[in-house]
Design a protein around this motif. Structure first.
Motif, PDB file in Angstrom:
ATOM      1  N   GLN A   3       0.789  -1.342  -0.145  1.00 40.39           N
ATOM      2  CA  GLN A   3      -0.099   0.088  -0.127  1.00 40.39           C
ATOM      3  C   GLN A   3       0.755   1.230  -0.122  1.00 40.39           C
ATOM      4  O   GLN A   3       0.277   2.403  -0.269  1.00 40.39           O
ATOM      5  CB  GLN A   3      -1.042  -0.028   1.167  1.00 40.39           C
ATOM      6  N   GLY A   4       2.228   1.155   0.328  1.00 44.73           N
ATOM      7  CA  GLY A   4       2.782   2.408   0.463  1.00 44.73           C
ATOM      8  C   GLY A   4       3.321   2.539   1.744  1.00 44.73           C
ATOM      9  O   GLY A   4       2.371   2.452   2.800  1.00 44.73           O
ATOM     10  N   TRP A   5       4.467   2.984   2.300  1.00 41.25           N
ATOM     11  CA  TRP A   5       4.786   3.208   3.538  1.00 41.25           C
ATOM     12  C   TRP A   5       4.178   4.360   4.427  1.00 41.25           C
ATOM     13  O   TRP A   5       4.220   4.382   5.659  1.00 41.25           O
ATOM     14  CB  TRP A   5       6.279   3.404   3.674  1.00 41.25           C
ATOM     15  N   THR A   6       3.573   5.298   3.597  1.00 39.34           N
ATOM     16  CA  THR A   6       2.757   6.401   4.414  1.00 39.34           C
ATOM     17  C   THR A   6       1.710   5.805   4.872  1.00 39.34           C
ATOM     18  O   THR A   6       0.791   6.366   5.797  1.00 39.34           O
ATOM     19  CB  THR A   6       2.348   7.541   3.405  1.00 39.34           C
ATOM     20  N   SER A   7       0.983   4.563   4.355  1.00 39.38           N
ATOM     21  CA  SER A   7      -0.179   3.917   4.705  1.00 39.38           C
ATOM     22  C   SER A   7      -0.010   2.900   5.949  1.00 39.38           C
ATOM     23  O   SER A   7      -0.980   2.433   6.538  1.00 39.38           O
ATOM     24  CB  SER A   7      -0.774   3.230   3.548  1.00 39.38           C
ATOM     25  N   VAL A   8       1.269   2.612   6.498  1.00 43.53           N
ATOM     26  CA  VAL A   8       1.211   1.643   7.600  1.00 43.53           C
ATOM     27  C   VAL A   8       0.614   2.069   8.576  1.00 43.53           C
ATOM     28  O   VAL A   8       0.633   3.405   8.896  1.00 43.53           O
ATOM     29  CB  VAL A   8       2.609   1.184   7.778  1.00 43.53           C
ATOM     30  N   PRO A   9       0.027   1.260   9.544  1.00 46.31           N
ATOM     31  CA  PRO A   9      -0.492   1.729  10.830  1.00 46.31           C
ATOM     32  C   PRO A   9       0.565   2.419  11.797  1.00 46.31           C
ATOM     33  O   PRO A   9       1.708   1.794  12.046  1.00 46.31           O
ATOM     34  CB  PRO A   9      -0.919   0.478  11.329  1.00 46.31           C
ATOM     35  N   PRO A  10       0.479   3.892  12.036  1.00 47.87           N
ATOM     36  CA  PRO A  10       1.291   4.359  12.883  1.00 47.87           C
ATOM     37  C   PRO A  10       1.204   4.299  14.366  1.00 47.87           C
ATOM     38  O   PRO A  10       0.102   3.609  14.933  1.00 47.87           O
ATOM     39  CB  PRO A  10       1.246   5.973  12.603  1.00 47.87           C
ATOM     40  N   GLY A  11       2.249   4.630  15.269  1.00 49.44           N
ATOM     41  CA  GLY A  11       2.024   4.695  16.741  1.00 49.44           C
ATOM     42  C   GLY A  11       2.142   3.465  17.368  1.00 49.44           C
ATOM     43  O   GLY A  11       1.521   3.624  18.637  1.00 49.44           O
ATOM     44  N   THR A  12       2.461   2.367  17.026  1.00 49.86           N
ATOM     45  CA  THR A  12       2.413   1.264  17.782  1.00 49.86           C
ATOM     46  C   THR A  12       3.725   0.614  18.296  1.00 49.86           C
ATOM     47  O   THR A  12       4.233   0.083  19.166  1.00 49.86           O
ATOM     48  CB  THR A  12       1.618   0.104  17.135  1.00 49.86           C
ATOM     49  N   ARG A  13       4.890   0.659  17.174  1.00 56.94           N
ATOM     50  CA  ARG A  13       5.932  -0.108  17.328  1.00 56.94           C
ATOM     51  C   ARG A  13       7.342   0.659  17.023  1.00 56.94           C
ATOM     52  O   ARG A  13       7.193   1.682  15.931  1.00 56.94           O
ATOM     53  CB  ARG A  13       6.223  -1.306  16.398  1.00 56.94           C
ATOM     54  N   GLU A  14       8.315   0.758  18.021  1.00 55.79           N
ATOM     55  CA  GLU A  14       9.480   1.359  17.927  1.00 55.79           C
ATOM     56  C   GLU A  14       9.968   1.011  16.623  1.00 55.79           C
ATOM     57  O   GLU A  14      10.882   1.874  16.217  1.00 55.79           O
ATOM     58  CB  GLU A  14      10.457   0.959  18.869  1.00 55.79           C
ATOM     59  N   SER A  15      10.210  -0.373  16.200  1.00 54.95           N
ATOM     60  CA  SER A  15      10.662  -0.619  14.783  1.00 54.95           C
ATOM     61  C   SER A  15      10.190   0.120  13.754  1.00 54.95           C
ATOM     62  O   SER A  15      11.009   0.288  12.632  1.00 54.95           O
ATOM     63  CB  SER A  15      10.506  -1.955  14.740  1.00 54.95           C
ATOM     64  N   THR A  16       8.894   0.588  13.680  1.00 50.60           N
ATOM     65  CA  THR A  16       8.209   1.230  12.531  1.00 50.60           C
ATOM     66  C   THR A  16       9.056   2.571  12.457  1.00 50.60           C
ATOM     67  O   THR A  16       9.616   3.047  11.136  1.00 50.60           O
ATOM     68  CB  THR A  16       6.776   1.677  12.938  1.00 50.60           C
TER      69      THR A  16
END
Length: 439
Positions: free
Chosen positions: A337-350
């Protein structure tokens, strides 16, 4: 007599295997909200079912206020309609304490619990045990049209004030161009208009309750904050602002119909996606504005996936929520989907991921906003509750919704701000007395 031709052995074996698989397949029902991140999750159903052919996903996707009502009714009555519920930081500790949610205390090592942001993990725990897994997390921030600000010669301060925001909105409000100076939540609901309004009241120095649980809705701080909000939206907001929640304002801002928008950090990914936003290349962002105090000016929230204790498909439900909140899922969304679409605010690794950092200029800002929001110290004067944009008590859901309706009535001009807050004060006092907080 009709003759039946015998099936080849291989065909018969395949048919038996398929029938056996269909018979063994477990269907789980997932209740979720119609926000963009959840719509993406639903679109990846095939990816999950291919990896887990013994589990079939059945989706119930609802508008936010409706979802909350359905989830609350089902869990309180032990209706058992859902195997997975999308709930938030408010509900999880309360429902877990009542035994309504299955504890998640034995997650496998590969899930990497320690990778979850501490503030989010703590908000979804009861007595140190997780009872929901975070799908995405958010704080709040100010989005603005950098091109319009540049044309007007406006420089945004490092920490905007609400007085500055009102001045900027007045300069950029242009009804002839069908552009509002500012968009803010107006749709009534404890998680809609009151999520924003509570932070506004906080930064104006107000609080929901004093240390003795006496409601403070008729205080000068509430009066000043709500009058400011009503005047700001009536003077420089879009038509019909009382009908606009998160999704409606996201659509308005994305198509260029707002110069300023103060709302959830989770919107940033969609706003910066040129395939979703007409203003992706013309954006600026800043911290949520402050008035008298920075305390409680920006919220902390997580939409999370939980398993009700009534579910008869505990194992399958757990398999799904681990998948949907995993590092692997985030990478799947980024790749498809593209990296701007990843779910934010959950994992340090993101936030350590170079692909995300490159695609999301707001990443570090959002991480800091989430880390700095403090639900235990969100008001200028002492208060007895935990929560920034909500009060962490069971009664708040009905109280917040009722107050949200009275605030919306002031926004539409049906009553004055003073009348609305007097009504809200009396209703909240009655609710707190019935609940045993007041003598």
């Amino acid at each position: 007599m009709k003759l039946t031709r015998a099936l080849p052995l291989a065909t018969l074996t395949a048919a038996v295997a398929a029938a056996s698989q269909a018979q063994a397949q477990t269907e789980i029902t997932i209740g979720t909200v119609n926000n963009n991140d959840m719509v993406i999750m639903q679109s990846l159903t095939d990816a999950f079912e291919e990896a887990h052919p013994d589990i079939e996903l059945d989706w119930v996707v609802l508008e936010e206020n409706v979802l909350r009502q359905r989830m609350t009714t089902d869990i309180a009555t032990q209706g058992g309609q859902f195997d997975v519920m999308t709930i938030g930081t408010y509900e999880v500790p309360i429902w877990a304490e009542r035994g309504w949610l299955s504890p998640l205390d034995d997650l496998p090592a590969e899930y990497q619990v320690d990778d979850l942001l501490t503030s989010v993990r703590d908000g979804l725990s009861n007595d140190g045990t997780l009872h929901a897994l975070p799908f995405y997390g958010e704080s709040s921030m100010m989005y603005y049209r950098q091109d319009l600000f540049d044309e007007a010669g406006i420089e945004v301060s490092e920490q905007p004030s609400w007085e500055e925001v009102r001045d900027w909105a007045s300069q950029l409000h242009d009804p002839e161009e069908q552009r509002a100076g500012i968009c803010l939540r107006g749709k009534p609901g404890w998680g809609e208009n009151m999520a924003f309004v509570s932070t506004l009241v906080n930064t104006f120095g107000g609080r929901w309750f004093d240390e003795d649980w006496q409601p403070q809705l008729d205080s000068p701080e509430w009066q000043e904050a709500i009058q400011f909000y009503v005047d700001l939206l009536n003077d420089f907001g879009p038509p019909g602002a009382s009908s606009n929640g998160f999704n409606e304002n996201l659509a308005l801002f994305s198509r260029g119909s707002c110069a300023i928008w103060v709302d959830a950090t989770s919107a940033a990914g969609k706003l910066y996606d040129p395939g979703e936003s007409d203003v992706a290349d013309r954006l600026g962002f800043a911290p949520a504005p402050v008035a008298k105090t920075p305390k409680g000016s920006h919220w902390l929230w997580s939409w999370a996936l939980a398993i009700p204790a009534t579910s008869e498909n505990q194992e399958a439900a757990r398999t799904f929520i681990q998948w949907a909140t995993s590092r692997e899922y985030i990478e799947l969304v980024g790749d498809t989907q593209g990296w701007t679409s990843v779910p934010p605010g959950t994992r340090e690794s993101t936030y350590a991921n170079e692909n995300y950092q490159e695609a999301a200029p707001f990443a570090g800002f959002v991480l800091e906003a989430m880390r700095s929001a403090d639900p235990t110290d969100s008001t200028l004067e002492p208060s007895p509750y935990v929560g920034v944009q909500f009060v962490g008590i069971p009664e708040f859901q009905s109280i917040g919704t009722q107050v949200g309706q009275t605030v919306a009535s002031a926004l539409t001009g049906d009553v004055t701000v003073e009348q609305a807050l007097q009504t809200a004060q009396r209703a909240t006092e009655r609710a707190m007395q019935r609940a045993g907080y007041l003598d």
